[in-house]
Design a protein around this motif. Structure first.
Motif, short mmCIF file in Angstrom:
data_model
loop_
_atom_site.label_atom_id
_atom_site.label_comp_id
_atom_site.label_asym_id
_atom_site.label_seq_id
_atom_site.Cartn_x
_atom_site.Cartn_y
_atom_site.Cartn_z
N TRP A 45 43.48 26.49 80.35
CA TRP A 45 44.67 26.96 79.61
C TRP A 45 44.23 27.74 78.36
O TRP A 45 44.75 28.81 78.07
CB TRP A 45 45.56 25.77 79.25
CG TRP A 45 46.87 26.19 78.66
CD1 TRP A 45 48.04 26.41 79.36
CD2 TRP A 45 47.16 26.48 77.29
NE1 TRP A 45 49.03 26.83 78.49
CE2 TRP A 45 48.52 26.87 77.21
CE3 TRP A 45 46.41 26.45 76.11
CZ2 TRP A 45 49.14 27.23 76.02
CZ3 TRP A 45 47.02 26.81 74.91
CH2 TRP A 45 48.37 27.19 74.88
N GLN A 97 60.21 30.82 72.83
CA GLN A 97 60.99 29.59 73.06
C GLN A 97 59.99 28.51 73.45
O GLN A 97 59.49 28.53 74.58
CB GLN A 97 61.97 29.79 74.23
CG GLN A 97 62.92 30.95 74.08
CD GLN A 97 64.01 30.63 73.08
OE1 GLN A 97 64.48 29.49 73.00
NE2 GLN A 97 64.40 31.62 72.30
N PRO A 143 58.86 25.09 74.83
CA PRO A 143 59.46 23.96 75.55
C PRO A 143 59.49 22.74 74.61
O PRO A 143 58.62 22.62 73.74
CB PRO A 143 58.47 23.72 76.71
CG PRO A 143 57.72 25.00 76.86
CD PRO A 143 57.65 25.61 75.50
N GLU A 170 58.65 19.70 74.72
CA GLU A 170 57.43 18.87 74.61
C GLU A 170 56.38 19.56 73.74
O GLU A 170 55.64 18.91 73.00
CB GLU A 170 56.83 18.63 76.01
CG GLU A 170 57.69 17.81 76.95
CD GLU A 170 58.73 18.65 77.70
OE1 GLU A 170 58.97 19.83 77.33
OE2 GLU A 170 59.33 18.11 78.64
N VAL A 171 56.29 20.89 73.86
CA VAL A 171 55.32 21.64 73.06
C VAL A 171 55.77 21.66 71.60
O VAL A 171 54.97 21.48 70.68
CB VAL A 171 55.13 23.08 73.61
CG1 VAL A 171 54.16 23.87 72.74
CG2 VAL A 171 54.66 23.04 75.07
N VAL A 227 53.03 21.98 79.57
CA VAL A 227 53.88 20.78 79.42
C VAL A 227 53.33 19.55 80.17
O VAL A 227 53.20 18.48 79.57
CB VAL A 227 55.35 21.10 79.83
CG1 VAL A 227 56.18 19.83 79.94
CG2 VAL A 227 55.97 22.05 78.80
N HIS A 257 55.47 32.49 78.07
CA HIS A 257 56.45 31.44 78.40
C HIS A 257 56.02 30.68 79.65
O HIS A 257 56.17 29.45 79.72
CB HIS A 257 57.85 32.04 78.53
CG HIS A 257 58.48 32.32 77.20
ND1 HIS A 257 59.14 33.48 76.90
CD2 HIS A 257 58.52 31.57 76.06
CE1 HIS A 257 59.56 33.43 75.64
NE2 HIS A 257 59.20 32.29 75.12
N GLN A 258 55.45 31.39 80.62
CA GLN A 258 54.94 30.70 81.81
C GLN A 258 53.77 29.78 81.44
O GLN A 258 53.69 28.64 81.88
CB GLN A 258 54.51 31.73 82.87
CG GLN A 258 54.02 31.10 84.16
CD GLN A 258 55.06 30.15 84.78
OE1 GLN A 258 56.18 30.56 85.08
NE2 GLN A 258 54.70 28.87 84.94
N ASP A 259 52.88 30.29 80.59
CA ASP A 259 51.72 29.47 80.20
C ASP A 259 52.14 28.25 79.38
O ASP A 259 51.52 27.18 79.49
CB ASP A 259 50.69 30.33 79.45
CG ASP A 259 49.92 31.23 80.41
OD1 ASP A 259 49.66 30.79 81.55
OD2 ASP A 259 49.61 32.37 80.04
N LEU A 260 53.19 28.40 78.57
CA LEU A 260 53.67 27.24 77.81
C LEU A 260 54.26 26.20 78.77
O LEU A 260 54.06 24.99 78.58
CB LEU A 260 54.70 27.67 76.76
CG LEU A 260 54.14 28.47 75.58
CD1 LEU A 260 55.28 28.99 74.69
CD2 LEU A 260 53.16 27.64 74.74
N GLU A 261 54.96 26.67 79.80
CA GLU A 261 55.47 25.72 80.80
C GLU A 261 54.31 25.01 81.50
O GLU A 261 54.39 23.82 81.81
CB GLU A 261 56.34 26.44 81.86
CG GLU A 261 57.72 26.82 81.37
CD GLU A 261 58.55 25.64 80.84
OE1 GLU A 261 58.37 24.50 81.33
OE2 GLU A 261 59.35 25.87 79.91
N ASN A 262 53.23 25.75 81.74
CA ASN A 262 52.06 25.14 82.41
C ASN A 262 51.38 24.09 81.53
O ASN A 262 50.69 23.21 82.04
CB ASN A 262 51.03 26.22 82.76
CG ASN A 262 51.55 27.19 83.79
OD1 ASN A 262 52.54 26.91 84.47
ND2 ASN A 262 50.91 28.35 83.91
#
Ligand SMILES: N[C@@H](CCC(=O)N[C@@H](CS)C(=O)NCC(=O)O)C(=O)O
Length: 215
Positions: free
Chosen positions: A89, A189, A191, A193-194, A155, A148-153
């Motif tokens: 990551w 934005q 997430p 948890e982040v 979580v 945003h995709q990497d932040l979801e990854n």
């Protein structure tokens, strides 16, 4: 002990974190970005962070500083564990996130940029690395799709808001500085948890976030 740093420098945040997490007093000195003489005089090259140890000797390299402070002052608090997914990551986001950050840093009233010559120095040097600042700012929306995709990854990798892997480890030293710097990008934005991790780790480490300066 004294730590020479730039506010925006993620490697400096690593070093600041270990002092904050261990509740150790230290003097934080923000260098002007165009001050070449101080770091070169101390360690032979223009780089921060630099730790001035209690015996007056100078130590560069963020992870060396983190390990030195963790091992020599009080109980060791960091585990060396670094999950391969977290390492991946860090590498993935590290490939592009500077395009979002660098053009914003000079607009944020940071201590290292409080003279025009320091701003000019940074713009010249970093334009060579990332290209024109305004063009990078204009690309924000495209970078945010990736981010945003990497932040979801990230979580599912967060085990607790107070430590990525459940207890403090090298993972926090690697990931928090990147997330903290990303708080200067207004349209991100995070997430929940982040966001919770950012808030808790900022409090624990004493390293401020950039939300109120975000561009
Ligand atoms: N490997 C070093 C990297 C430190 C580093 O790259 N610092 C940057 C600031 S983020 C620097 O001092 N660059 C020289 C410059 O800004 O001119 C570490 O982990 O401490």
């Amino acid at each position: 002990m004294k730590l020479y740093a730039y506010d925006h420098c993620p490697f400096c945040v690593r070093a600041r974190m270990i002092f904050g997490l261990k509740n150790l007093p230290f003097e934080l000195v923000m260098l002007a970005n165009d001050d070449e003489a101080t770091p070169i005089g101390l360690v032979g090259k223009k780089v921060v962070p630099i730790l001035i140890k209690e015996d007056g000797t100078a130590m560069p390299e963020s992870l060396d500083i983190v390990h030195y402070v963790d091992e020599h002052f009080g109980e060791k608090i960091l585990s060396e564990q670094l999950r391969s997914e977290v390492e991946e990551w860090v590498k993935t986001v590290g490939r592009y996130y500077n395009h979002l950050l660098i053009p914003r840093f000079v607009k944020m009233d940071l201590a290292e940029f409080n003279t025009q010559s320091a701003v000019d120095y940074f713009i010249k040097k970093k334009t060579e690395a990332i290209g024109d600042f305004q063009q990078n700012l204009d690309e924000t929306a495209n970078y945010l799709v990736r981010l945003h995709q990497d932040l979801e990854n990230l979580v599912p990798l967060i085990k607790s808001a107070s430590a990525l892997n459940g207890k403090l480890s090298l993972e926090d030293i690697m990931v928090f500085p990147m997330l903290r710097n990303l708080t200067c990008v207004r349209d991100i934005q995070f997430p929940p948890e982040v966001a919770a991790y950012l808030k808790t780790m900022s409090k624990q480490s004493g390293v401020d976030l950039y939300f109120d300066k975000a561009i």
